[in-house]
Design a protein around this motif. Structure first.
Motif, PDB file in Angstrom:
ATOM      1  N   SER A   1     -24.633  41.715 -13.589  1.00 55.04           N
ATOM      2  CA  SER A   1     -24.548  41.776 -12.129  1.00 55.04           C
ATOM      3  C   SER A   1     -23.973  40.498 -11.545  1.00 55.04           C
ATOM      4  O   SER A   1     -23.331  40.519 -10.492  1.00 55.04           O
ATOM      5  N   THR A   2     -24.160  39.380 -12.221  1.00 57.88           N
ATOM      6  CA  THR A   2     -23.709  38.087 -11.706  1.00 57.88           C
ATOM      7  C   THR A   2     -22.247  37.814 -12.035  1.00 57.88           C
ATOM      8  O   THR A   2     -21.436  37.494 -11.158  1.00 57.88           O
TER       9      THR A   2
ATOM     10  N   TYR B   1     -28.997  31.009  -6.247  1.00 62.36           N
ATOM     11  CA  TYR B   1     -28.795  32.168  -7.122  1.00 62.36           C
ATOM     12  C   TYR B   1     -29.023  31.734  -8.564  1.00 62.36           C
ATOM     13  O   TYR B   1     -28.461  30.741  -9.025  1.00 62.36           O
TER      14      TYR B   1
ATOM     15  N   ASP C   1     -29.017  34.877 -18.106  1.00 62.71           N
ATOM     16  CA  ASP C   1     -27.911  35.300 -18.965  1.00 62.71           C
ATOM     17  C   ASP C   1     -28.388  35.651 -20.367  1.00 62.71           C
ATOM     18  O   ASP C   1     -28.537  34.784 -21.223  1.00 62.71           O
TER      19      ASP C   1
ATOM     20  N   GLY D   1     -30.314  37.504 -10.944  1.00 62.32           N
ATOM     21  CA  GLY D   1     -29.585  38.609 -11.561  1.00 62.32           C
ATOM     22  C   GLY D   1     -29.202  38.296 -12.977  1.00 62.32           C
ATOM     23  O   GLY D   1     -29.164  37.131 -13.397  1.00 62.32           O
TER      24      GLY D   1
ATOM     25  N   HIS E   1     -27.673  28.580 -13.936  1.00 56.99           N
ATOM     26  CA  HIS E   1     -27.303  29.509 -15.006  1.00 56.99           C
ATOM     27  C   HIS E   1     -28.241  29.281 -16.180  1.00 56.99           C
ATOM     28  O   HIS E   1     -28.192  28.241 -16.840  1.00 56.99           O
TER      29      HIS E   1
ATOM     30  N   ASP F   1     -26.464  38.611 -16.376  1.00 62.56           N
ATOM     31  CA  ASP F   1     -25.056  38.256 -16.525  1.00 62.56           C
ATOM     32  C   ASP F   1     -24.132  39.381 -16.069  1.00 62.56           C
ATOM     33  O   ASP F   1     -23.060  39.130 -15.524  1.00 62.56           O
TER      34      ASP F   1
ATOM     35  N   TYR G   1     -26.511  27.102  -7.464  1.00 61.60           N
ATOM     36  CA  TYR G   1     -26.416  28.056  -8.577  1.00 61.60           C
ATOM     37  C   TYR G   1     -27.049  27.487  -9.834  1.00 61.60           C
ATOM     38  O   TYR G   1     -26.782  26.350 -10.223  1.00 61.60           O
TER      39      TYR G   1
ATOM     40  N   CYS H   1     -28.756  33.025 -12.439  1.00 61.26           N
ATOM     41  CA  CYS H   1     -28.264  33.994 -13.408  1.00 61.26           C
ATOM     42  C   CYS H   1     -29.113  33.886 -14.673  1.00 61.26           C
ATOM     43  O   CYS H   1     -29.164  32.828 -15.308  1.00 61.26           O
TER      44      CYS H   1
ATOM     45  N   LEU I   1     -21.084  37.608  -4.690  1.00 59.97           N
ATOM     46  CA  LEU I   1     -21.621  36.261  -4.885  1.00 59.97           C
ATOM     47  C   LEU I   1     -20.614  35.213  -4.440  1.00 59.97           C
ATOM     48  O   LEU I   1     -20.975  34.214  -3.799  1.00 59.97           O
TER      49      LEU I   1
END
Length: 298
Positions: A101-102, A122, A126, A97, A206, A99, A204, A124, A110
């Motif tokens: 939606s996350t 997950y 971004d 997803g 990012h 930034d 996670y 992100c 989440l």
């Protein structure tokens, strides 16, 4: 792999992404890391819109579109369903997803997925604003950036708030593995996504993802600008295991933040407005704090 053992694209060319699209690069790297035995959960956003214009799809793996707000819940449900059916095996459940939606709309779902301990990863992607709906600011938008809802002007230097530290939030949930990466470093992203999916439990990633359209730069410069964010220490690359930073990419001779800011029209006002230099000093202080906190120059 195809039936004749020749590799093929798990995310096909011919999608509707912009030239230099960060989302397409990120999705490609994720699929290179996990292979075909996966199920992708993709909340609303640029990646979903540009890869699945009905009745077509660019995905060569099982893929499901979730709403903006429930990517984490849908990924949880997919993982629970596979277990209930006795079909989990080595199949990876991956949420991808943006930034918005996350970090904003879907953070509750989440959080619940991570608190419950679902075996999902997950990612992100971004790009630091709501690019799909008009470049509105998100909690991933950096300080000083001009967006359509945090415009620069006579009374504003752009976004007045600092970027939300989402990796720290996910680590605080007890995640066994959290990492930052960048689409400018393909091998780093592929390695970290693979590591995340090999760890049992909710993990996670990012990924910093420069957007030519929303940030205002030539589409040939996506990777170059992604690397500048790292070289100026505005985007540190690190890994956290059980809440502890275990690995950091060192930056020899960090570049001044101006080298990064001047490449993008979303920051151009800082170089023109009275008082803009002071705002740039504040951004440099944020980079300096990253250097000190993560030991980037040691």
């Amino acid at each position: 792999m195809s039936t004749d053992n020749k590799p093929f694209n798990l995310l096909t060319p011919g999608h509707n992404g912009c030239a230099g699209c960060c989302d397409a690069l990120a999705a490609k790297y994720v699929l290179m890391a996990v292979g075909s035995d996966c199920i992708i959960v993709n909340p609303t956003g640029c990646l979903e819109v540009m890869t699945t214009p009905f009745p077509k799809t660019a995905w060569n793996v099982p893929w499901i579109h979730s709403l903006f707000e429930n990517g984490g819940a849908v990924a949880s449900g997919v993982e629970a369903a596979l277990i209930a059916l006795g079909r989990k095996g080595n199949t990876k459940v991956i949420g991808i997803g943006g930034d918005g939606s996350t970090m904003d709309i879907g953070i509750g779902a989440l959080s619940g997925a991570f608190e419950r301990g679902h075996d999902i990863t997950y990612v992100c992607v971004d790009n630091e604003a709501y690019m799909n709906t008009g470049v509105q600011r998100s909690s991933g938008t950096p300080f000083g950036a001009s967006t359509t809802t945090s415009p620069s002007g006579k009374s504003s230097y752009g976004n007045p708030t600092k970027k939300k530290d989402m990796p720290a939030i996910m680590a605080a949930h007890g995640s066994p593995y959290v990492a930052t990466t960048s689409i400018g470093y393909a091998n780093d992203m592929i390695k970290k996504v693979k590591k995340a999916t090999d760890v049992k439990g909710p993990t996670y990633i990012h990924a910093h993802a420069p957007c030519p359209t929303g940030w205002g730069f030539d589409s040939s410069k996506t990777i170059e600008i992604a690397k500048l964010a790292v070289d100026t220490c505005l985007w540190p690359l690190y890994e956290m295991e059980d809440g502890v930073v275990t690995s950091v990419k060192k930056v020899k001779d960090p570049k001044p933040v101006e080298d990064y800011l001047k490449t993008q029209s979303r920051f151009k006002h800082l170089f023109k407005m009275e008082g803009g230099a002071e705002e740039i000093k504040k951004i440099q202080a944020m980079a300096d704090k990253n250097i000190s906190y993560y030991g980037l120059d040691k």
